[in-house]
Write a protein that holds these residues in place. Structure first.
Motif, short mmCIF file in Angstrom:
data_model
loop_
_atom_site.label_atom_id
_atom_site.label_comp_id
_atom_site.label_asym_id
_atom_site.label_seq_id
_atom_site.Cartn_x
_atom_site.Cartn_y
_atom_site.Cartn_z
N GLY A 1 -57.48 -67.78 39.68
CA GLY A 1 -56.16 -67.58 39.92
C GLY A 1 -55.88 -67.86 41.36
N ILE A 2 -54.72 -67.49 41.91
CA ILE A 2 -54.29 -67.73 43.41
C ILE A 2 -54.53 -66.58 43.95
CG2 ILE A 2 -51.87 -68.01 42.88
CD1 ILE A 2 -51.76 -70.27 45.15
N GLU A 3 -54.85 -66.49 45.22
CA GLU A 3 -55.28 -65.38 46.18
C GLU A 3 -54.20 -65.22 46.99
OE1 GLU A 3 -59.35 -64.59 47.30
OE2 GLU A 3 -59.64 -66.40 46.07
N PHE A 4 -53.79 -63.84 47.45
CA PHE A 4 -52.91 -63.60 48.63
C PHE A 4 -53.15 -62.19 48.96
CE2 PHE A 4 -49.36 -61.16 47.01
CZ PHE A 4 -49.71 -60.91 45.70
N SER A 5 -52.73 -61.76 50.18
CA SER A 5 -53.02 -60.44 50.77
C SER A 5 -51.55 -59.68 51.02
CB SER A 5 -53.72 -60.58 52.16
OG SER A 5 -54.55 -61.64 52.00
N VAL A 6 -51.89 -58.63 50.64
CA VAL A 6 -50.72 -57.50 51.02
C VAL A 6 -51.31 -56.44 51.75
CG1 VAL A 6 -49.42 -56.01 49.72
CG2 VAL A 6 -49.35 -57.88 48.62
N PHE A 7 -50.55 -55.91 52.55
CA PHE A 7 -50.75 -54.89 53.62
C PHE A 7 -50.07 -53.49 53.55
CE2 PHE A 7 -51.80 -58.91 55.22
CZ PHE A 7 -53.05 -58.97 55.24
N ALA A 8 -50.75 -52.41 53.44
CA ALA A 8 -49.80 -50.99 53.79
C ALA A 8 -50.50 -50.46 54.95
CB ALA A 8 -50.12 -50.30 52.33
N LEU A 9 -49.42 -49.93 55.91
CA LEU A 9 -49.80 -48.99 56.71
C LEU A 9 -49.64 -47.46 56.33
CD1 LEU A 9 -48.42 -49.51 60.50
CD2 LEU A 9 -48.28 -47.24 59.40
N GLU B 1 -51.03 -40.78 52.65
CA GLU B 1 -50.03 -40.07 51.74
C GLU B 1 -48.87 -40.92 51.51
OE1 GLU B 1 -49.23 -35.80 52.38
OE2 GLU B 1 -47.98 -35.95 50.43
N HIS B 2 -48.20 -41.18 52.50
CA HIS B 2 -47.05 -42.25 52.63
C HIS B 2 -47.30 -43.45 53.06
CE1 HIS B 2 -44.66 -38.60 51.82
NE2 HIS B 2 -45.28 -37.75 52.71
N TYR B 3 -46.68 -44.61 52.96
CA TYR B 3 -46.99 -45.66 53.29
C TYR B 3 -45.82 -46.62 53.55
CZ TYR B 3 -45.96 -47.37 48.63
OH TYR B 3 -45.16 -47.85 47.49
N ILE C 1 -46.78 -46.33 63.72
CA ILE C 1 -48.05 -45.53 64.06
C ILE C 1 -47.85 -44.23 64.40
CG2 ILE C 1 -50.37 -45.60 65.57
CD1 ILE C 1 -50.25 -48.58 65.68
N GLU C 2 -46.83 -44.18 65.20
CA GLU C 2 -46.48 -42.82 65.53
C GLU C 2 -45.95 -42.19 64.55
OE1 GLU C 2 -46.77 -41.18 68.28
OE2 GLU C 2 -46.61 -42.83 70.17
N ALA C 3 -45.31 -42.54 63.73
CA ALA C 3 -44.56 -42.04 62.33
C ALA C 3 -45.98 -41.57 61.43
CB ALA C 3 -43.75 -42.88 61.56
N ALA C 4 -46.96 -42.40 61.40
CA ALA C 4 -47.98 -42.04 60.74
C ALA C 4 -48.65 -40.67 61.38
CB ALA C 4 -49.04 -43.09 60.52
N LYS C 5 -48.59 -40.79 62.56
CA LYS C 5 -49.28 -39.49 63.51
C LYS C 5 -48.52 -38.23 63.28
CE LYS C 5 -50.81 -39.04 68.18
NZ LYS C 5 -50.71 -39.99 69.42
N LYS C 6 -47.12 -38.42 62.96
CA LYS C 6 -46.32 -37.16 62.99
C LYS C 6 -45.86 -36.85 61.48
CE LYS C 6 -43.78 -37.87 67.14
NZ LYS C 6 -43.21 -39.43 67.84
#
Ligand code: AMP
Ligand code: GLY
Length: 426
Positions: A196-204, A208-210, A314-319
């Motif tokens: 198939g064809i490849e691609f990339s998805v990113f989650a921060l 628990e949340h993203y 990044i701050e939201a992930a921290k808090k």
């Protein structure tokens, strides 16, 4: 926020560039950095796996956040090191710990994680030298081509795709018995080939949340038409035109959500980035691999497209407030084209004088260094030209025009980035 980014590639330059606009270059440090990161902050003369020196540096310079760019520091336990020490445990290392980092550093760990969470991926089994015969039998049950993966990190060389059964058996023996990739191939994952064809998805994520960042497609091989040896990446495009709303919904429902839930279910100390390396087979997404950091060269198009404060995410992930956030993406296309040193990824020269006829903030540096006010090459991949356009063609034309203004002896670029995507654009 005062942040230390670990790494020296164009990915780290793109991150430093974005953060310096948001929090000021006086608050952005990169270890060891390159000729580009020093324009967005301060380069720190330390190896990014020398945690002892890095912790002294962080304490002396009031660093409160560390962002590892590549997998090496994570796999060597950067977060564990900082958390284990009372003096540095207040520093927020935005990555999984070493154990959870096995989602990238161990193929068998990742496959077992996916099996437990019912995440679509190629069927597989894992073998060691003690059951190599069973490995041969498993290969006999599969159809060609055969996919053999060294379990551990092998600098992008640990995956073999082989057409002939006998050759595949010989390769399995070489990996398990003759330790072709050293410790990395003590365990080998054999899996079904997905076409198939490849691609990339990113989650921060905070574990628990993203939020989902813009997706991208990268071009890994050195030659036109995606042929020849694997490289660190020759170019990238975002958005991905075949990533339809329907495919996106399937990806979130069957892959992203169960992965994030799985991190919690399986008690993994995970935060930072999940990079989903995906392949589309018959309109359905499958996971080819996880990485636990941003991609390179994908970051060079994902971060510029992010229409959101990266430091605020990044701050939201921290808090613990990430659930209130989304990561909007800029309209239009963003593309990056890499210039590399002739001979790369095999042998190539360094210390070539580089001239740039027209500077741009998003001409991201990888293997560059500044000496006596002049810029020299310092690696195989040298500079990546990131540009925007209303259409993919406009963005690519701009990236190619920009990279043409970068000159050094034996410069090489791939001229076909994005060609395979044209058919998906109406
Ligand atoms: P990985 O390191 O697992 O991402 O594998 C490197 C590359 O090998 C991928 O980007 C794919 O192009 C290819 N590959 C890995 N696994 C498979 C598979 N099961 N089927 C087809 N291609 C694969
Ligand atoms: N672009 C692939 C990677 O970063 O591993």
């Amino acid at each position: 926020m005062r942040i230390l980014i670990l790494g020296s590639g164009a990915r780290e330059h793109a991150i430093a560039w974005k953060l310096s606009k948001e929090i000021g270059s006086q608050n952005v440090y990169t270890a060891p950095g390159n000729g580009g990161t020093q324009l967005c902050g301060t380069n720190v003369d330390a190896k990014f796996t020398d945690f002892e020196s890095l912790s002294h540096f962080c304490l002396q310079n009031d660093i409160d956040t560390i962002l590892p760019g590549s997998e090496d520091a994570i796999a060597q336990g950067v977060r564990d090191f900082f958390e284990a020490n009372d003096e540095t445990s207040h520093i927020y290392v935005f990555s999984p710990d070493q154990y959870a980092g096995q989602l990238e550093s161990s193929k068998s760990f990742a496959k077992a994680f996916m099996a437990k969470e019912n995440i679509p991926t190629a069927a597989y089994e894992a073998f060691t030298k003690d059951n190599v015969e069973e490995g041969y039998a498993f290969l006999e049950k599969l159809d060609a081509p055969y996919v053999l993966k060294a379990d551990g990190l092998a600098a992008g060389k640990g995956v073999l795709i082989i057409n002939e059964l006998e050759e595949a058996k010989a390769a399995l023996k070489e990996m398990l018995v003759d330790q072709k990739f050293g410790n990395a191939s003590q365990t080998v994952v054999i899996e079904e080939f997905l076409d198939g064809i490849e691609f990339s998805v990113f989650a921060l994520t905070d574990g628990e949340h993203y939020v989902i960042l813009p997706e991208a497609k990268d071009y890994k091989r050195i030659g036109e038409g995606d042929t020849g040896l694997n490289t660190g990446g020759m170019g990238a495009v975002s958005p991905v035109p075949f990533y339809t709303d329907e495919l996106k919904e399937k990806t979130i429902q069957h892959i992203v959500e169960p992965t994030i839930k799985g991190l919690k279910n399986q008690n993994l100390n995970f935060r930072g980035f999940v990079f989903f390396g995906l392949i589309v087979v018959n309109d359905n997404p499958y996971v080819i691999e996880y990485n636990v950091r941003m991609g390179d060269p994908e970051t060079e198009v994902v971060i510029p497209r992010l229409d959101e404060s990266f430091s605020a995410l990044i701050e939201a992930a921290k808090k613990g407030t990430l659930s209130t956030k989304v990561a909007k993406a800029k309209e239009g296309y963003c593309t990056t084209i890499f210039s590399v040193s002739g001979g790369y990824p095999e042998s190539y020269d360094k210390n070539k004088l580089i001239t740039i006829e027209q500077e741009s903030e998003t001409l991201f540096h990888a293997g560059t260094k500044v000496e006596d006010d002049a810029l020299y090459s310092n690696g195989g991949r040298v500079l990546a030209a990131t540009c925007f356009g209303d259409t993919m063609k406009d963005a690519l034309d701009a990236s190619y025009a920009q990279i043409a203004k970068v000159r050094f002896d034996k410069k090489y670029i791939r001229t076909d980035i994005g060609n395979d995507l044209k058919k998906y654009i109406k």
